[in-house]
Design a protein around this motif. Structure first.
Motif, short mmCIF file in Angstrom:
data_model
loop_
_atom_site.label_atom_id
_atom_site.label_comp_id
_atom_site.label_asym_id
_atom_site.label_seq_id
_atom_site.Cartn_x
_atom_site.Cartn_y
_atom_site.Cartn_z
N LEU A 34 16.91 -14.76 6.83
CA LEU A 34 16.08 -14.56 8.03
C LEU A 34 15.25 -13.28 7.96
N SER A 35 15.72 -12.31 7.22
CA SER A 35 15.01 -11.03 7.16
C SER A 35 14.06 -10.94 5.97
N ALA A 36 13.91 -12.01 5.21
CA ALA A 36 13.11 -11.96 3.98
C ALA A 36 11.71 -11.41 4.22
N ASP A 37 11.08 -11.75 5.34
CA ASP A 37 9.73 -11.28 5.62
C ASP A 37 9.68 -10.37 6.86
N ALA A 38 10.82 -9.78 7.22
CA ALA A 38 10.90 -8.92 8.40
C ALA A 38 10.46 -7.50 8.09
N ARG A 39 10.10 -6.78 9.13
CA ARG A 39 9.80 -5.35 8.97
C ARG A 39 11.08 -4.57 8.70
N MET A 40 12.19 -5.02 9.31
CA MET A 40 13.45 -4.32 9.13
C MET A 40 14.60 -5.24 9.53
N LEU A 41 15.73 -5.02 8.88
CA LEU A 41 16.98 -5.68 9.22
C LEU A 41 17.93 -4.60 9.72
N VAL A 42 18.54 -4.83 10.88
CA VAL A 42 19.48 -3.87 11.46
C VAL A 42 20.87 -4.52 11.49
N VAL A 43 21.83 -3.88 10.84
CA VAL A 43 23.21 -4.37 10.82
C VAL A 43 24.15 -3.20 11.06
N GLY A 44 25.37 -3.51 11.44
CA GLY A 44 26.38 -2.48 11.62
C GLY A 44 27.11 -2.20 10.32
N SER A 45 27.77 -1.07 10.29
CA SER A 45 28.52 -0.73 9.08
C SER A 45 29.75 -1.60 8.93
N ARG A 46 30.28 -2.05 10.04
CA ARG A 46 31.37 -3.01 10.02
C ARG A 46 31.56 -3.53 11.44
N GLY A 47 32.07 -4.73 11.55
CA GLY A 47 32.29 -5.34 12.86
C GLY A 47 33.65 -5.97 12.91
N HIS A 48 33.73 -7.16 13.45
CA HIS A 48 35.01 -7.86 13.49
C HIS A 48 35.49 -8.13 12.08
N GLY A 49 36.75 -7.92 11.86
CA GLY A 49 37.33 -8.24 10.56
C GLY A 49 37.20 -7.12 9.55
N GLY A 50 36.55 -6.03 9.90
CA GLY A 50 36.40 -4.93 8.94
C GLY A 50 37.65 -4.09 8.88
N CYS A 61 13.62 -6.37 2.60
CA CYS A 61 12.97 -5.51 3.59
C CYS A 61 13.86 -4.28 3.78
N PRO A 62 13.35 -3.25 4.45
CA PRO A 62 14.22 -2.10 4.74
C PRO A 62 15.42 -2.51 5.60
N VAL A 63 16.56 -1.90 5.36
CA VAL A 63 17.78 -2.19 6.10
C VAL A 63 18.26 -0.92 6.77
N LEU A 64 18.51 -1.00 8.07
CA LEU A 64 19.06 0.11 8.83
C LEU A 64 20.52 -0.23 9.13
N VAL A 65 21.44 0.55 8.58
CA VAL A 65 22.87 0.34 8.81
C VAL A 65 23.33 1.36 9.84
N ILE A 66 23.84 0.87 10.95
CA ILE A 66 24.28 1.73 12.05
C ILE A 66 25.79 1.92 11.94
N HIS A 67 26.21 3.18 11.96
CA HIS A 67 27.63 3.51 11.93
C HIS A 67 28.14 3.70 13.35
N ASP A 68 29.42 3.50 13.55
CA ASP A 68 30.03 3.55 14.88
C ASP A 68 29.69 4.82 15.64
N THR A 69 29.57 5.94 14.95
CA THR A 69 29.38 7.21 15.63
C THR A 69 27.91 7.57 15.86
N THR A 70 27.00 6.74 15.42
CA THR A 70 25.57 7.02 15.58
C THR A 70 25.13 6.62 16.98
N PRO A 71 24.77 7.58 17.82
CA PRO A 71 24.36 7.19 19.17
C PRO A 71 23.01 6.48 19.15
N PRO A 72 22.89 5.42 19.93
CA PRO A 72 21.62 4.72 19.97
C PRO A 72 20.57 5.54 20.72
N PRO A 73 19.30 5.33 20.41
CA PRO A 73 18.23 6.03 21.13
C PRO A 73 18.10 5.45 22.53
#
Length: 161
Positions: free
Chosen positions: A107-123, A142-154
């Motif tokens: 789905l992200s093949a032609d996206a500006r960015m893919l946003v995923v978490g560092s881990r979720g359920h099952g991690g 595409c560029p990937v932004l990996v969000i870690h649990d401690t990173t506060p959202p804007p």
């Protein structure tokens, strides 16, 4: 979003219903706003097979409940948590059955960015990256932004008009 969405511009964000994935959605919203992109929120479920003792021998145990309906509910709760009752027109959401990493990469093949978490359920709590985020960072086009649990959202702009 105060500007028009750029033609074909999309930010894809994966949400699995975990608390950290809500921050992923908030980050995805921020990036979509900042880049005048469509926000595409995806929740993926993968069929699992359970093996167990059935009657005289081993067999496949049917899964309980309706995983598709449960996944739709998970996605709806995440969207409501972030946007209340005001999901913006520039936000689309889908539930897809398949391998989560593979679906997110396709789905992200032609996206500006893919946003995923560092881990979720099952991690495993001690892992720095989960298997899905690791696969996405390794194979995405595409560029990937990996969000870690401690990173506060804007801060979010919940009403883009």
């Amino acid at each position: 979003m105060t500007t028009e969405i750029a033609a074909g511009a999309r930010v894809v964000v994966g949400v699995d219903g975990s608390q950290p994935s809500l921050a992923d959605l908030e980050w995805g919203t921020f990036v979509a706003n900042a880049t005048a992109s469509l926000l595409e929120v995806i929740t993926v479920w993968e069929p699992t097979t359970a093996f167990g003792l059935v009657g005289e021998g081993w067999g496949v145990l049917p899964s309980e409940g309706d995983p598709d309906a449960a996944t739709h509910q998970t996605l709806d709760l995440a969207l409501t948590s972030v946007f209340s009752d005001q999901q913006p027109a520039w936000c689309q959401s889908r539930v897809i059955r398949g391998n989560p990493a593979q679906v997110m990469l396709e789905l992200s093949a032609d996206a500006r960015m893919l946003v995923v978490g560092s881990r979720g359920h099952g991690g495993f709590a001690g892992l720095l990256l989960g298997s899905i985020s690791a696969a996405c960072t390794e194979h995405a086009t595409c560029p990937v932004l990996v969000i870690h649990d401690t990173t506060p959202p804007p801060p979010l702009t919940k009403d883009p008009s």
